[in-house]
Design a protein around this motif. Structure first.
Motif, PDB file in Angstrom:
ATOM      1  N   LEU A   1     -11.800  -3.156  -1.178  1.00 54.00           N
ATOM      2  CA  LEU A   1     -11.957  -2.626   0.103  1.00 54.00           C
ATOM      3  C   LEU A   1     -10.754  -1.757   0.550  1.00 54.00           C
ATOM      4  O   LEU A   1     -10.848  -0.625   0.987  1.00 54.00           O
ATOM      5  N   LEU A   2      -9.642  -2.332   0.364  1.00 50.88           N
ATOM      6  CA  LEU A   2      -8.359  -1.703   0.381  1.00 50.88           C
ATOM      7  C   LEU A   2      -8.201  -0.436  -0.413  1.00 50.88           C
ATOM      8  O   LEU A   2      -7.664   0.398  -0.089  1.00 50.88           O
ATOM      9  N   VAL A   3      -8.765  -0.487  -1.529  1.00 50.24           N
ATOM     10  CA  VAL A   3      -8.664   0.656  -2.473  1.00 50.24           C
ATOM     11  C   VAL A   3      -9.638   1.643  -1.942  1.00 50.24           C
ATOM     12  O   VAL A   3      -9.279   2.991  -1.862  1.00 50.24           O
ATOM     13  N   GLN A   4     -10.575   1.515  -1.020  1.00 45.09           N
ATOM     14  CA  GLN A   4     -11.702   2.375  -0.579  1.00 45.09           C
ATOM     15  C   GLN A   4     -10.895   2.875   0.706  1.00 45.09           C
ATOM     16  O   GLN A   4     -11.125   4.105   0.861  1.00 45.09           O
ATOM     17  N   LEU A   5     -10.268   2.247   1.367  1.00 45.52           N
ATOM     18  CA  LEU A   5      -9.675   2.732   2.632  1.00 45.52           C
ATOM     19  C   LEU A   5      -8.367   3.535   2.122  1.00 45.52           C
ATOM     20  O   LEU A   5      -8.023   4.454   3.037  1.00 45.52           O
ATOM     21  N   GLY A   6      -7.689   3.275   0.999  1.00 41.52           N
ATOM     22  CA  GLY A   6      -6.876   4.322   0.672  1.00 41.52           C
ATOM     23  C   GLY A   6      -7.405   5.498   0.253  1.00 41.52           C
ATOM     24  O   GLY A   6      -6.626   6.401   0.165  1.00 41.52           O
ATOM     25  N   THR A   7      -8.709   5.887   0.241  1.00 42.06           N
ATOM     26  CA  THR A   7      -9.165   7.214   0.180  1.00 42.06           C
ATOM     27  C   THR A   7      -9.443   8.004   1.464  1.00 42.06           C
ATOM     28  O   THR A   7      -9.703   9.209   1.360  1.00 42.06           O
ATOM     29  N   ILE A   8      -9.311   7.085   2.516  1.00 38.58           N
ATOM     30  CA  ILE A   8      -9.500   7.884   3.848  1.00 38.58           C
ATOM     31  C   ILE A   8      -8.074   8.573   4.190  1.00 38.58           C
ATOM     32  O   ILE A   8      -7.301   8.150   4.422  1.00 38.58           O
ATOM     33  N   LYS A   9      -8.317  10.082   4.423  1.00 34.68           N
ATOM     34  CA  LYS A   9      -7.043  10.616   5.103  1.00 34.68           C
ATOM     35  C   LYS A   9      -7.002  10.659   6.612  1.00 34.68           C
ATOM     36  O   LYS A   9      -8.208  10.465   7.233  1.00 34.68           O
ATOM     37  N   PRO A  10      -5.837  11.012   7.119  1.00 31.42           N
ATOM     38  CA  PRO A  10      -5.662  11.141   8.758  1.00 31.42           C
ATOM     39  C   PRO A  10      -7.186  12.142   9.262  1.00 31.42           C
ATOM     40  O   PRO A  10      -7.019  13.107   8.617  1.00 31.42           O
ATOM     41  N   GLY A  11      -7.451  11.772  10.342  1.00 33.08           N
ATOM     42  CA  GLY A  11      -8.467  12.853  10.846  1.00 33.08           C
ATOM     43  C   GLY A  11      -7.702  13.903  11.600  1.00 33.08           C
ATOM     44  O   GLY A  11      -6.697  13.859  11.873  1.00 33.08           O
TER      45      GLY A  11
ATOM     46  N   LEU B   1       0.816  -1.308   0.073  1.00 37.22           N
ATOM     47  CA  LEU B   1      -0.046   0.011   0.016  1.00 37.22           C
ATOM     48  C   LEU B   1       0.862   1.323  -0.054  1.00 37.22           C
ATOM     49  O   LEU B   1       1.789   1.379   0.730  1.00 37.22           O
ATOM     50  N   TYR B   2       0.308   2.305  -0.820  1.00 34.01           N
ATOM     51  CA  TYR B   2       1.329   3.632  -0.663  1.00 34.01           C
ATOM     52  C   TYR B   2       1.453   4.162   0.409  1.00 34.01           C
ATOM     53  O   TYR B   2       2.343   4.890   1.021  1.00 34.01           O
ATOM     54  N   SER B   3       0.140   4.281   1.448  1.00 32.60           N
ATOM     55  CA  SER B   3       0.222   5.063   2.714  1.00 32.60           C
ATOM     56  C   SER B   3       0.501   4.256   3.870  1.00 32.60           C
ATOM     57  O   SER B   3      -0.807   3.316   4.075  1.00 32.60           O
ATOM     58  N   PRO B   4       1.081   4.505   4.705  1.00 26.73           N
ATOM     59  CA  PRO B   4       1.049   3.794   5.989  1.00 26.73           C
ATOM     60  C   PRO B   4      -0.400   3.813   6.918  1.00 26.73           C
ATOM     61  O   PRO B   4      -0.591   3.103   7.545  1.00 26.73           O
ATOM     62  N   VAL B   5      -0.958   4.899   6.547  1.00 29.70           N
ATOM     63  CA  VAL B   5      -2.419   5.078   7.102  1.00 29.70           C
ATOM     64  C   VAL B   5      -3.331   4.186   6.676  1.00 29.70           C
ATOM     65  O   VAL B   5      -4.059   3.732   7.533  1.00 29.70           O
ATOM     66  N   THR B   6      -3.165   3.825   5.211  1.00 30.41           N
ATOM     67  CA  THR B   6      -4.143   2.606   4.855  1.00 30.41           C
ATOM     68  C   THR B   6      -3.635   1.533   5.576  1.00 30.41           C
ATOM     69  O   THR B   6      -4.670   0.807   5.789  1.00 30.41           O
TER      70      THR B   6
ATOM     71  N   ASP C   1      -2.568   0.993   8.443  1.00 30.19           N
ATOM     72  CA  ASP C   1      -3.242   1.080   9.801  1.00 30.19           C
ATOM     73  C   ASP C   1      -4.647   0.868   9.841  1.00 30.19           C
ATOM     74  O   ASP C   1      -5.311  -0.012  10.541  1.00 30.19           O
ATOM     75  N   LEU C   2      -5.516   1.348   8.820  1.00 31.36           N
ATOM     76  CA  LEU C   2      -6.959   1.167   8.590  1.00 31.36           C
ATOM     77  C   LEU C   2      -7.348  -0.427   8.271  1.00 31.36           C
ATOM     78  O   LEU C   2      -8.080  -1.045   8.680  1.00 31.36           O
ATOM     79  N   ALA C   3      -6.331  -0.864   7.409  1.00 27.56           N
ATOM     80  CA  ALA C   3      -6.446  -2.124   7.115  1.00 27.56           C
ATOM     81  C   ALA C   3      -6.357  -3.153   8.254  1.00 27.56           C
ATOM     82  O   ALA C   3      -7.091  -4.151   8.327  1.00 27.56           O
ATOM     83  N   MET C   4      -5.646  -2.969   9.262  1.00 26.42           N
ATOM     84  CA  MET C   4      -5.490  -3.829  10.401  1.00 26.42           C
ATOM     85  C   MET C   4      -6.952  -3.820  11.068  1.00 26.42           C
ATOM     86  O   MET C   4      -7.041  -4.798  11.783  1.00 26.42           O
ATOM     87  N   LEU C   5      -8.053  -2.956  10.958  1.00 22.98           N
ATOM     88  CA  LEU C   5      -9.329  -3.254  11.512  1.00 22.98           C
ATOM     89  C   LEU C   5     -10.315  -4.200  10.714  1.00 22.98           C
ATOM     90  O   LEU C   5     -11.221  -4.587  11.143  1.00 22.98           O
ATOM     91  N   VAL C   6      -9.436  -4.640   9.592  1.00 27.17           N
ATOM     92  CA  VAL C   6     -10.306  -5.670   8.718  1.00 27.17           C
ATOM     93  C   VAL C   6      -9.876  -7.079   9.169  1.00 27.17           C
ATOM     94  O   VAL C   6      -8.783  -7.416   9.441  1.00 27.17           O
ATOM     95  N   PRO C   7     -10.930  -7.838   9.684  1.00 27.75           N
ATOM     96  CA  PRO C   7     -10.540  -9.275  10.268  1.00 27.75           C
ATOM     97  C   PRO C   7      -9.863 -10.044   9.424  1.00 27.75           C
ATOM     98  O   PRO C   7     -10.191  -9.957   8.112  1.00 27.75           O
ATOM     99  N   GLY C   8      -8.745 -10.693   9.637  1.00 26.58           N
ATOM    100  CA  GLY C   8      -7.926 -11.619   8.906  1.00 26.58           C
ATOM    101  C   GLY C   8      -6.724 -10.907   7.995  1.00 26.58           C
ATOM    102  O   GLY C   8      -5.876 -11.601   7.502  1.00 26.58           O
ATOM    103  N   VAL C   9      -6.659  -9.654   8.191  1.00 23.71           N
ATOM    104  CA  VAL C   9      -5.693  -8.642   7.665  1.00 23.71           C
ATOM    105  C   VAL C   9      -4.620  -8.472   8.646  1.00 23.71           C
ATOM    106  O   VAL C   9      -4.985  -8.048   9.964  1.00 23.71           O
ATOM    107  N   SER C  10      -3.302  -8.701   8.254  1.00 28.46           N
ATOM    108  CA  SER C  10      -2.080  -8.489   9.264  1.00 28.46           C
ATOM    109  C   SER C  10      -1.146  -7.934   8.514  1.00 28.46           C
ATOM    110  O   SER C  10      -0.913  -7.636   7.384  1.00 28.46           O
TER     111      SER C  10
END
Length: 275
Positions: free
Chosen positions: A265-275, A225-230, A232-241
């Motif tokens: 789903l990972l593509v969509q998570l990549g559109t989320i920017k840090p809050g 993934l391009y962004s470390p933030v993505t 981090d978000l992916a870690m919220l998905v069951p089964g992803v490590s």
């Protein structure tokens, strides 16, 4: 007979730059017209070979609403808009007999190749059993999950080679020769369409001879993934490590249908920017 035509924009003849593929840029309307015209050439070819075929066209670029509905061959059904379960292959099912890829591009980091990327700028690479797959491989494997062969691809010469590596007997139509990420030697659009129509007819006639690209399950996958933030978000998905470096995630799923959904789903998570 049911045929699905998946149409992207980066591999359309004459298209070489994001200004022609981005709805917010000045030359996008030209890209849309060229995309619609190449789709029509392929529809015509399919129906030359199989006049009674049911033809579905999946708009498969960006927002999935690029093809001009009023200019599309009225004999086809248009799958338009997003999100949708099968992404670029919206309309695919077990009753589909053949899939055709029109205007496709090579995977990320495969240059020189025109507008090469994989799904979105959020993804640097997808590896399935350590084999790198771009959109061509991902969509071919999704079609294979349903037992359906990809019988044709048009795009630049690199994209054509990418499909031939996966499906050697598929028909490919290079409509431009890549010189770089945003440069190519392209056929005139009318010449491209004149080549696409008979090629589509030939591909559909031979669909029973072309073996689907099947990835058996369970499937081990790594995604850079391009962004470390993505990540981090992916870690919220069951089964992803996490795996390897700080930008790689991994998961194991039962079949390729699940692979495709998770990558979407990972593509969509990549559109989320840090809050």
């Amino acid at each position: 007979m049911k045929v699905l035509i998946s149409v992207d924009m980066e591999g359309i003849s004459g298209v070489v730059h994001p200004v022609e593929t981005n709805p917010e840029r000045y030359d996008y309307e030209r890209g849309r017209r060229l995309m619609t015209a190449e789709a029509n050439a392929v529809i015509a070819g399919v129906l030359d070979a199989e006049p009674d075929a049911t033809v579905w066209v999946a708009d498969a670029h960006g927002p999935f609403k690029n093809i001009l509905p009023e200019e599309l061959d009225r004999r086809a059904r248009l799958v338009r808009g997003k999100p949708r379960p099968l992404g670029m292959l919206g309309g695919l099912d077990e009753q589909t007999d053949a899939v055709l890829f029109v205007g496709y591009h090579a995977r990320a980091a495969s240059g020189p190749a025109v507008l090469a990327h994989t799904m979105s700028d959020a993804i640097l690479d997808v590896r399935v059993w350590s084999r790198s797959l771009g959109e061509i491989g991902m969509n071919a494997a999704l079609a294979g999950h349903f037992g359906v062969p990809v019988v044709l691809l048009s795009g630049d010469d690199v994209a054509c080679g990418e499909l031939r590596d996966l499906v050697p007997s598929a028909v490919t139509v290079p409509v431009k020769q890549a010189l770089g990420q945003a440069a190519a030697v392209a056929l005139h659009p009318e010449e491209a369409r004149e080549r696409l129509r008979p090629a589509a007819a030939d591909a559909v006639r031979r669909h029973a001879e072309i073996v689907p690209f099947v990835v058996g399950g369970p499937v081990d996958v790594e995604v850079d993934l391009y962004s470390p933030v993505t990540v981090d978000l992916a870690m919220l998905v069951p089964g992803v490590s996490r795996a390897g470096g700080g930008r790689t995630v991994a998961f194991t799923v039962a079949d390729f249908g699940e692979v495709y959904r998770l990558v979407q789903l990972l593509v969509q998570l990549g559109t989320i920017k840090p809050g």
